[in-house]
Design a protein around this motif. Structure first.
Motif, mmCIF file in Angstrom:
data_model
loop_
_atom_site.group_PDB
_atom_site.id
_atom_site.type_symbol
_atom_site.label_atom_id
_atom_site.label_comp_id
_atom_site.label_asym_id
_atom_site.label_seq_id
_atom_site.Cartn_x
_atom_site.Cartn_y
_atom_site.Cartn_z
ATOM 1 N N TRP A 157 0.842 -1.210 0.000
ATOM 2 C CA TRP A 157 0.000 0.000 0.000
ATOM 3 C C TRP A 157 0.868 1.247 0.000
ATOM 4 C CZ3 TRP A 157 0.394 3.226 4.381
ATOM 5 C CH2 TRP A 157 -0.358 4.397 4.291
ATOM 6 N N LYS A 158 1.845 1.294 0.902
ATOM 7 C CA LYS A 158 2.702 2.469 1.029
ATOM 8 C C LYS A 158 3.479 2.696 -0.267
ATOM 9 C CE LYS A 158 6.110 5.265 2.565
ATOM 10 N NZ LYS A 158 7.308 5.477 1.734
ATOM 11 N N ALA A 159 4.037 1.624 -0.828
ATOM 12 C CA ALA A 159 4.871 1.761 -2.020
ATOM 13 C C ALA A 159 4.059 2.196 -3.240
ATOM 14 C CB ALA A 159 5.586 0.442 -2.305
ATOM 15 N N ILE A 160 2.806 1.757 -3.330
ATOM 16 C CA ILE A 160 1.984 2.133 -4.488
ATOM 17 C C ILE A 160 1.801 3.648 -4.538
ATOM 18 C CG2 ILE A 160 -0.344 2.035 -5.452
ATOM 19 C CD1 ILE A 160 -0.464 -0.922 -4.661
ATOM 20 N N TRP A 161 1.292 4.235 -3.453
ATOM 21 C CA TRP A 161 1.016 5.681 -3.532
ATOM 22 C C TRP A 161 2.303 6.503 -3.465
ATOM 23 C CZ3 TRP A 161 2.607 9.035 0.192
ATOM 24 C CH2 TRP A 161 2.733 8.582 1.501
ATOM 25 N N SER A 162 3.260 6.033 -2.673
ATOM 26 C CA SER A 162 4.480 6.799 -2.469
ATOM 27 C C SER A 162 5.336 6.839 -3.738
ATOM 28 C CB SER A 162 5.237 6.185 -1.291
ATOM 29 O OG SER A 162 6.453 6.795 -1.070
ATOM 30 N N SER A 163 5.398 5.724 -4.464
ATOM 31 C CA SER A 163 6.193 5.700 -5.699
ATOM 32 C C SER A 163 5.584 6.635 -6.744
ATOM 33 C CB SER A 163 6.287 4.276 -6.249
ATOM 34 O OG SER A 163 5.021 3.794 -6.629
ATOM 35 N N LEU A 164 4.263 6.737 -6.762
ATOM 36 C CA LEU A 164 3.600 7.648 -7.697
ATOM 37 C C LEU A 164 3.732 9.098 -7.230
ATOM 38 C CD1 LEU A 164 0.480 5.424 -8.363
ATOM 39 C CD2 LEU A 164 2.217 6.061 -10.058
ATOM 40 N N HIS A 165 3.650 9.302 -5.924
ATOM 41 C CA HIS A 165 3.775 10.650 -5.365
ATOM 42 C C HIS A 165 5.172 11.225 -5.634
ATOM 43 C CE1 HIS A 165 4.593 13.651 -2.218
ATOM 44 N NE2 HIS A 165 3.285 13.880 -2.229
ATOM 45 N N ASP A 166 6.204 10.362 -5.465
ATOM 46 C CA ASP A 166 7.590 10.838 -5.551
ATOM 47 C C ASP A 166 8.222 10.648 -6.926
ATOM 48 O OD1 ASP A 166 7.283 11.343 -2.865
ATOM 49 O OD2 ASP A 166 8.421 9.601 -2.197
ATOM 50 N N GLY A 167 7.494 10.016 -7.858
ATOM 51 C CA GLY A 167 8.104 9.713 -9.152
ATOM 52 C C GLY A 167 9.277 8.760 -8.999
ATOM 53 N N ASN A 168 9.077 7.690 -8.216
ATOM 54 C CA ASN A 168 10.158 6.755 -7.903
ATOM 55 C C ASN A 168 9.644 5.324 -7.902
ATOM 56 O OD1 ASN A 168 12.381 5.378 -6.968
ATOM 57 N ND2 ASN A 168 12.174 6.070 -4.856
ATOM 58 N N PHE A 169 9.599 4.716 -9.104
ATOM 59 C CA PHE A 169 9.106 3.344 -9.202
ATOM 60 C C PHE A 169 10.070 2.331 -8.576
ATOM 61 C CE2 PHE A 169 6.073 4.269 -12.923
ATOM 62 C CZ PHE A 169 4.955 4.099 -12.134
ATOM 63 N N PHE A 170 11.290 2.763 -8.238
ATOM 64 C CA PHE A 170 12.217 1.828 -7.586
ATOM 65 C C PHE A 170 11.670 1.382 -6.229
ATOM 66 C CE2 PHE A 170 14.842 3.807 -10.770
ATOM 67 C CZ PHE A 170 15.666 2.779 -11.207
ATOM 68 N N GLU A 171 10.961 2.260 -5.550
ATOM 69 C CA GLU A 171 10.347 1.881 -4.268
ATOM 70 C C GLU A 171 9.321 0.781 -4.468
ATOM 71 O OE1 GLU A 171 7.697 3.565 -0.517
ATOM 72 O OE2 GLU A 171 8.275 4.973 -2.100
ATOM 73 N N LEU A 172 8.492 0.920 -5.504
ATOM 74 C CA LEU A 172 7.468 -0.089 -5.778
ATOM 75 C C LEU A 172 8.116 -1.413 -6.194
ATOM 76 C CD1 LEU A 172 4.539 -0.925 -6.039
ATOM 77 C CD2 LEU A 172 4.467 0.161 -8.294
ATOM 78 N N ALA A 173 9.193 -1.342 -6.979
ATOM 79 C CA ALA A 173 9.879 -2.569 -7.404
ATOM 80 C C ALA A 173 10.403 -3.343 -6.188
ATOM 81 C CB ALA A 173 11.035 -2.224 -8.347
ATOM 82 N N TRP A 174 10.955 -2.598 -5.219
ATOM 83 C CA TRP A 174 11.470 -3.238 -4.001
ATOM 84 C C TRP A 174 10.323 -3.900 -3.232
ATOM 85 C CZ3 TRP A 174 15.421 -5.249 -1.664
ATOM 86 C CH2 TRP A 174 15.417 -5.428 -0.277
ATOM 87 N N ALA A 175 9.200 -3.182 -3.085
ATOM 88 C CA ALA A 175 8.057 -3.729 -2.340
ATOM 89 C C ALA A 175 7.480 -4.950 -3.052
ATOM 90 C CB ALA A 175 6.984 -2.657 -2.170
ATOM 91 N N LEU A 176 7.463 -4.941 -4.374
ATOM 92 C CA LEU A 176 6.918 -6.088 -5.114
ATOM 93 C C LEU A 176 7.811 -7.317 -4.977
ATOM 94 C CD1 LEU A 176 5.502 -4.334 -8.286
ATOM 95 C CD2 LEU A 176 4.194 -5.668 -6.615
ATOM 96 N N LYS A 177 9.116 -7.102 -4.838
ATOM 97 C CA LYS A 177 10.019 -8.237 -4.600
ATOM 98 C C LYS A 177 9.676 -8.872 -3.252
ATOM 99 C CE LYS A 177 14.986 -9.266 -4.221
ATOM 100 N NZ LYS A 177 14.994 -9.702 -2.807
ATOM 101 N N ARG A 178 9.465 -8.041 -2.232
ATOM 102 C CA ARG A 178 9.058 -8.546 -0.917
ATOM 103 C C ARG A 178 7.698 -9.243 -1.004
ATOM 104 N NH1 ARG A 178 11.363 -7.753 4.260
ATOM 105 N NH2 ARG A 178 9.405 -6.842 4.970
ATOM 106 N N HIS A 179 6.781 -8.636 -1.748
ATOM 107 C CA HIS A 179 5.431 -9.178 -1.917
ATOM 108 C C HIS A 179 5.495 -10.581 -2.533
ATOM 109 C CE1 HIS A 179 1.082 -8.891 -2.312
ATOM 110 N NE2 HIS A 179 1.149 -9.110 -3.601
ATOM 111 N N ASP A 180 6.333 -10.722 -3.538
ATOM 112 C CA ASP A 180 6.510 -12.009 -4.212
ATOM 113 C C ASP A 180 6.963 -13.091 -3.239
ATOM 114 O OD1 ASP A 180 5.863 -11.972 -6.933
ATOM 115 O OD2 ASP A 180 7.799 -12.844 -7.435
#
Length: 424
Positions: free
Chosen positions: A225-248
């Motif tokens: 949840w945090k990575a989805i909105w925060s990566s879009l807010h900050d223009g930083n998809f690297f945060e979402l990529a890291w969270a998705l690795k954990r999610h996996d």
């Protein structure tokens, strides 16, 4: 004990509409005076079930409905419907109305703490000369989870409402409860109701370890949840990529409960500086593994800021009108976007356990490939100001949905601030 094949299989197909009933129905902020007749507000929620079904949701994830002093998380009686919402008959009608539409219902069980008006101080946990409280809130007294009488009470409450037709429990503030407590309580409940589903509210830490030690089916995926909105807010998809690795990694042992908004956080539409990127958040939510929920009002792009003060949740827990015709017209395009993406999710139900790999990544571009067996979905996200051609393989895949449906882009080029989802 991780999610086993013999219970709650139906949860693999659940898309939740998450509702905070006291706010939704416009209930007063405090309990009614003793002896007051119940105010029958739950019927208002029943009147919105068709709207939820048309959205694509298959279940109601309900906030607190039990007698409480104020916001519902200060319970005074787990066996009584809050008179501000109605009575047992109102609740039974809501369950029947949901059943008629094939909808499941999960209740919010606040079993970490109770109101001081709850009684049974022998069940409260001591902290030196006083009773322990929840996160500094003096009126929320912590239950003593080492006391067998508390475990017995929680088991009786769960069985009572499962017997009344609900399908599972969201366990509030599970992160504050020793996982061994649930491991004591749940086996007896599952013996009676083997199809029940149990979701724990866990904010951070070792999600998989908590599930394994507690016997819960799922926990709330706050990291994603945090990575989805925060990566879009900050223009930083690297945060979402890291969270998705954990999610996996989590999906190897259980299926997390995923969301882009809930009753405790600032609304997604208020978190994003560019409203075009609401769609990118939803594209991620509905094309990666998990059991997704939509928080009421998010499907209409409601705004609301969470504030850390008394009444600071009011803006994110608003009253809904009497019926959908009274909603503002500007929210309906977002509702229809939810319909499209939830529909795509339901046609690809395998996504619940899909593993997702990141195939292309910059600050403002991301390609996600979700797979399970021979099935795959490719999601392309571009939040930059220029069209982008993605260096990814799309052979054998067709466009399932995009930011410009019907557009003739030379795929895999994605327009500025656009997105596209491919599948078979």
């Amino acid at each position: 004990m991780a999610h086993s094949a013999d219970h709650a299989i139906w949860a693999d197909h659940a898309i939740w509409w998450h509702v905070y009933p006291l706010g939704f129905t416009g209930a007063p902020p405090r309990a009614l005076p003793a002896g007051s007749p119940p105010e029958h507000r739950l019927g208002r929620l029943a009147g919105w079930l068709d709207y939820a079904v048309e959205l694509g949701c298959s279940g109601l994830l309900l906030g607190p409905v039990f007698a409480s002093e104020t916001h519902g998380y200060d319970t005074t009686d787990h066996f009584r419907i809050d008179p501000r919402l109605g009575d047992d008959a109102d609740f039974d009608r809501l369950v029947a109305a949901a059943r008629d539409r094939g909808m499941r219902i999960v209740l919010d069980g606040v079993f970490n703490h109770v109101a001081r008006g709850f009684g049974h101080p022998q069940w409260w946990r001591r902290d030196g000369d006083d009773f322990a409280v929840f996160e500094g809130h003096r009126h929320l007294v912590a239950l003593d989870h080492a006391n067998p009488a508390v475990a017995d009470h929680v088991e009786r409450v769960m069985n009572h409402w499962l017997g009344r037709g609900v399908d599972g429990w969201r366990l509030d503030a599970a992160y504050a409860v020793p996982p061994e407590f649930w491991a004591r309580v749940l086996p007896g409940v599952r013996r009676q109701y083997p199809g029940a589903w149990f979701l724990g509210e866990v904010l951070h830490g070792d999600y998989a370890g908590y599930v394994a030690r507690s016997g819960l089916d799922s926990v709330t995926q706050y990291e994603l949840w945090k990575a989805i909105w925060s990566s879009l807010h900050d223009g930083n998809f690297f945060e979402l990529a890291w969270a998705l690795k954990r999610h996996d990694e989590l999906l190897a042992s259980f299926v997390p409960q995923t969301f882009a908004g809930n009753h405790d956080v600032t609304r997604l539409a208020s978190q994003l500086p560019d409203e075009r990127h609401l769609a990118h958040a939803l594209a991620v939510l509905f094309t990666v593994g998990g059991v997704p929920s939509v928080y009421y009002g998010d499907e209409q792009a409601f705004r609301g800021i969470k504030e850390h003060r008394a009444g600071g949740d009011d803006e994110i827990r608003p009253e809904f009108p009497a019926d959908p015709a009274e909603l503002a017209p500007y929210g309906w395009p977002v509702y229809r976007l939810h319909q499209r993406l939830i529909g795509l999710r339901r046609r690809n139900a395998w996504l619940v356990r899909a593993r997702t790999s990141v195939e292309h990544l910059t600050n403002r571009e991301m390609a996600l490939r979700s797979r399970s067996g021979d099935d795959e979905i490719l999601t392309l996200l571009n939040t930059g100001d220029e069209p982008r051609r993605f260096p990814v393989r799309i052979d054998g895949l067709r466009v399932l949905d995009s930011s410009s449906p019907g557009g003739q882009e030379p795929w895999p080029t994605v327009p500025a601030h656009g997105w596209a989802i491919f599948g078979r």
